[in-house]
Design a protein around this motif. Structure first.
Motif: not given
Length: 370
Positions: A71, A198-199, A201-202, A204-206, A209
């Motif tokens: 990330i 922003k980090i 949020a990234d 949580k997306v990762a 996945t």
């Protein structure tokens, strides 16, 4: 000095370290580009029931941590808790003395045996093949068979001076979370000067996945429910639909057993290609043909057609008549995968697991159908 660019400063330090004389075992490294308040996120691994604490830490170190470190804006991820697996040589001091072997000799033998070695090249016409020996241990026996030295024409092996076993690295701490006394935790550090909103949020997306196996499980359950519903609608028999649908979990169990024996992991690639329609179509054909013949027997009005012996004979006749078409149709599907089994390198790693899983599932479905 103040306001010096961080990346420039780190590069300067790395360059200066190249010219410093240090003791042989000293290996200087730079800490992550983070600050004392750079901790941005913590997570705990929630394993499936029965997974050992060593496996949980292994999952964190080799799967979760490398994936989350990709990330942008993450400086490092520190693993806490759990047990780290080690391959240990538990030497016996009495045997060391007996064979006149020192610990330095044992360590040197291990290091030498676990290295790749070049072996020149082999000329074949206008072609040259580079040769090398791969010094990679495959199991505990390989470690035990390492030669330390020769004595009176006989090799002294690692297994002669102690026991080779899998154990745990000495633990220096433990992490507890709520009611769990021993968990594995990851602490994520943000790169200095980044945007934490922003980090996160990234992150949580990762993490979503990473839940690929859970996604596969949900998709497979939904697929099975849809297949059972369609079978009940078209066969108009709850019993027949349940009989046919039972092929799905049993054939998947058959596939799971064999992909485990092949060393193939269960993931979105290997399981994503499973088609429940292909798995149950043989059973659908056989059951539907049997239902038609039983219905025709009832319409005939002959009392013999209602006896258990006639019904059993009808079952045998239907299975014999439909067996060859079902078997050949499945064989054709599996044979169509043969070119994929020959794939090598990257394409082989991507497509071969899918092919093995589907082939094993189809094979199990054929056996269960009959």
């Amino acid at each position: 000095q103040d306001n010096t660019d961080d990346f420039f400063a780190r590069q300067q330090v790395i360059e200066k370290l190249q010219n410093v004389n240090l003791p042989p075992d000293a290996k200087p490294v730079l800490a992550p580009l983070s600050t004392a308040v750079g901790e941005i996120y913590r997570y705990v691994i929630e394993p499936p029931p029965g997974m050992s604490i060593e496996k949980i830490r292994e999952l964190q170190d080799w799967v979760v941590r490398p994936e989350l470190r990709r990330i942008p804006g993450i400086a490092d991820i520190v693993s806490w808790g759990g047990a780290i697996k080690e391959y240990q040589i538990r030497v016996d001091p009495a045997l060391l003395r007996k064979y006149n072997v020192s610990l330095d000799q044992v360590s040197l033998a291990l290091g030498s045996a676990n290295e790749n070695a070049g072996a020149g090249s082999l000329k074949r016409g206008g072609e040259g093949l580079v040769l090398r020996s791969i010094g990679l241990f495959q199991n505990l026996e390989d470690i035990g068979n390492i030669a330390i030295k020769n004595k009176d024409g006989k090799s002294i092996l690692i297994k002669d001076i102690g026991e080779v076993a899998i154990g745990q690295k000495t633990r220096s701490g433990i992490v507890a979370f709520n009611k769990d006394d021993d968990v594995v935790e990851g602490v994520m550090l943000m790169t200095k000067g980044q945007n934490p909103t922003k980090i996160i949020a990234d992150i949580k997306v990762a993490i979503d996945t990473l839940h690929t196996v859970k996604t596969v499980q949900e998709n497979m359950i939904m697929g099975a429910i849809l297949v059972i519903a369609i079978l009940m609608i078209f066969l108009q028999s709850t019993v027949a639909a349940i009989i046919v649908a039972s092929v799905i979990p049993l054939s998947l169990l058959f596939a799971f057993l064999f992909i485990h024996l092949r060393g193939i992991s269960a993931n979105l690639i290997s399981l994503g290609a499973i088609d429940f329609g292909i798995i149950v179509d043989g059973a659908v054909v056989l059951v539907e043909a049997l239902m038609v013949r039983l219905a025709l027997g009832k319409l005939d009005g002959n009392s013999y057609h209602l006896t258990p012996s006639w019904r059993m004979q009808t079952l045998h006749n239907t299975a014999e008549e439909m067996g060859h078409p079902i078997l050949f149709s499945k064989a054709i599907i599996i044979l169509a995968f043969l070119p994929i089994f020959t794939f090598q390198r990257v394409e082989g790693k991507i497509f071969t697991p899918m092919t093995y899983t589907l082939s094993f599932a189809i094979l199990g479905a054929v056996i269960l159908t009959f």
